[in-house]
Design an enzyme around this catalytic site. Structure first.
Site, PDB file in Angstrom:
ATOM      1  CG  ASN A  11     -79.347 -15.233  20.847  1.00 56.02           C
ATOM      2  OD1 ASN A  11     -78.505 -14.799  20.917  1.00 56.02           O
ATOM      3  ND2 ASN A  11     -80.092 -15.901  22.078  1.00 56.02           N
ATOM      4  CD1 TRP A  12     -75.717 -16.119  15.100  1.00 57.37           C
ATOM      5  CD2 TRP A  12     -74.426 -14.589  14.688  1.00 57.37           C
ATOM      6  NE1 TRP A  12     -75.709 -16.112  13.792  1.00 57.37           N
ATOM      7  CE2 TRP A  12     -74.972 -15.057  13.548  1.00 57.37           C
ATOM      8  CE3 TRP A  12     -73.189 -13.622  14.884  1.00 57.37           C
ATOM      9  CZ2 TRP A  12     -74.630 -14.497  12.302  1.00 57.37           C
ATOM     10  CZ3 TRP A  12     -72.871 -13.124  13.520  1.00 57.37           C
ATOM     11  CH2 TRP A  12     -73.854 -13.445  12.338  1.00 57.37           C
ATOM     12  CE  LYS A  13     -78.767 -19.064  22.535  1.00 57.18           C
ATOM     13  NZ  LYS A  13     -79.155 -20.371  23.566  1.00 57.18           N
ATOM     14  CG  HIS A 100     -81.667 -15.793  25.898  1.00 60.87           C
ATOM     15  ND1 HIS A 100     -81.195 -16.383  26.466  1.00 60.87           N
ATOM     16  CD2 HIS A 100     -82.024 -15.914  24.696  1.00 60.87           C
ATOM     17  CE1 HIS A 100     -81.508 -17.582  25.884  1.00 60.87           C
ATOM     18  NE2 HIS A 100     -81.711 -17.233  24.748  1.00 60.87           N
ATOM     19  CD  GLU A 102     -78.460 -19.233  26.765  1.00 62.64           C
ATOM     20  OE1 GLU A 102     -77.703 -18.048  26.083  1.00 62.64           O
ATOM     21  OE2 GLU A 102     -78.918 -20.159  26.195  1.00 62.64           O
ATOM     22  CD  GLU A 172     -85.980 -18.123  23.364  1.00 61.52           C
ATOM     23  OE1 GLU A 172     -85.653 -18.566  22.267  1.00 61.52           O
ATOM     24  OE2 GLU A 172     -85.163 -17.786  24.215  1.00 61.52           O
ATOM     25  N   GLY A 178     -81.610 -25.270  23.655  1.00 60.84           N
ATOM     26  CA  GLY A 178     -80.263 -25.973  23.553  1.00 60.84           C
ATOM     27  C   GLY A 178     -80.428 -27.467  23.783  1.00 60.84           C
ATOM     28  CB  SER A 217     -84.488 -27.524  20.398  1.00 65.28           C
ATOM     29  OG  SER A 217     -83.706 -27.466  21.756  1.00 65.28           O
ATOM     30  N   GLY A 238     -81.168 -20.138  17.976  1.00 62.08           N
ATOM     31  CA  GLY A 238     -79.969 -20.411  18.669  1.00 62.08           C
ATOM     32  C   GLY A 238     -78.993 -21.061  17.613  1.00 62.08           C
ATOM     33  N   GLY A 239     -78.668 -22.343  18.454  1.00 61.53           N
ATOM     34  CA  GLY A 239     -77.823 -22.927  17.733  1.00 61.53           C
ATOM     35  C   GLY A 239     -77.646 -23.436  16.146  1.00 61.53           C
TER      36      GLY A 239
HETATM   37  P1  PGA Z   1     -81.375 -23.030  20.832  1.00 63.37           P
HETATM   38  O1  PGA Z   1     -81.347 -21.412  21.433  1.00 63.37           O
HETATM   39  O2  PGA Z   1     -82.225 -22.599  19.358  1.00 63.37           O
HETATM   40  O3  PGA Z   1     -80.135 -23.073  20.850  1.00 63.37           O
HETATM   41  O4  PGA Z   1     -82.252 -23.671  21.719  1.00 63.37           O
HETATM   42  C1  PGA Z   1     -82.797 -20.539  21.404  1.00 63.37           C
HETATM   43  C2  PGA Z   1     -82.370 -19.304  22.156  1.00 63.37           C
HETATM   44  O5  PGA Z   1     -81.630 -19.413  23.222  1.00 63.37           O
HETATM   45  O6  PGA Z   1     -83.031 -18.456  21.978  1.00 63.37           O
END
Ligand code: PGA
Length: 262
Positions: A11-13, A100, A102, A172, A178, A217, A238-239
């Site tokens: 997930n590149w956001k 998600h 966010e 999640e 993050g 994470s 994500g990251g």
């Molecule tokens: P993260 O994000 O790996 O940067 O914690 C995961 C996500 O939001 O799907």
């Protein structure tokens, strides 16, 4: 044999220009061709809407799937700024993230809207990665489980049992996203087992086909331990997915056919 095909989703956001997205996809495609990575697991990439078509074009015929990060309701219409499941499909997506945290936090998506989006995505034939998770305060209050079921119930109510074969549920915890903090591998395994048991009671035997992922994470160091847990079918990253070398390291983690990692 594993009961379900393992899955690793990036997930590149709101990161990466179109050119950067294309370059990442080219490098992944080269590894697919040269090393055969992805043969034993589903690889999925969720770029921004802007880069989705370009990434899907690079990855066409590679076996790597492309996902939207969200969708709007409807098909086509006078809805400025909106992107429907239908348009995502036309641009080359076969999956979409729904719910998600966010989106829930910053865009006001409540449980009912998330469920409507899951329904719209399935209606358009997209696979859905449904994200659920508790906040730190909910966890501290012992409300983790009630929060998870509160998020799942409206989705179950709107989908047919058959839809769950095309669903993945990403557990999640909001506090893990993050932050560099994660639950223990055992806690993740317990959550996955609990989610599958709940789903089996709610939707019947198709729940056996639903992939259950962990997200929050995840990186190339901790993923083998998470993947080793029975019932954890993969991860939403994500990251650590932004650098292609790190995603490749995760895509190369050896998996044991009967389940778990080596
Ligand atoms: P993260 O994000 O790996 O940067 O914690 C995961 C996500 O939001 O799907």
């Amino acid at each position: 044999m594993r009961a379900r095909r393992p899955m690793l989703a990036a997930n590149w956001k709101m990161y990466k220009s179109v050119a950067e997205s294309q370059a990442w996809a080219e490098q992944l495609k080269a590894a697919v061709v040269e090393e055969g990575i992805g043969a034993d697991r589903d690889l999925i990439v969720a770029p921004t809407h802007l880069a989705l078509w370009a990434v899907a074009t690079v990855l066409a015929d590679s076996g790597v799937a492309v996902a939207g990060q969200t969708l709007d309701l409807g098909v086509e219409g006078a809805l400025t700024g909106a992107v429907s499941a239908y348009l995502l499909r036309q641009a080359g997506a076969s999956w979409v993230l729904v719910g998600h945290s966010e989106r829930r936090q910053h865009f006001g998506e409540d449980d009912a809207l998330v469920a409507e989006k899951a329904k719209a995505a399935r209606h358009a034939g997209l696979g859905v990665i449904l994200c659920v998770g508790e906040t730190e305060a909910e966890r501290a209050a012992g409300a983790t489980w009630s929060r998870l079921t509160q998020q799942l119930e409206p989705v179950v109510a709107r989908l047919s049992p058959a839809d769950w074969a095309a669903m993945a549920v990403a557990y999640e915890p909001v506090w893990a996203i993050g932050s560099g903090r994660t639950p223990s591998p055992e806690e993740i395994g317990e959550a996955a087992a609990g989610l599958r048991q709940w789903l089996a009671a709610a939707v019947g035997p198709t729940a056996e086909a639903t992939r259950i992922l962990y997200g929050g994470s995840v990186n190339e160091q901790n993923l083998p331990e998470f993947w080793r847990q029975p019932g954890v079918d993969g991860a939403l990253v994500g990251g650590a997915s932004l650098a292609v070398e790190r995603f490749l390291a995760m895509a190369r983690i050896p998996l044991v056919p009967g389940g778990g990692t080596q």
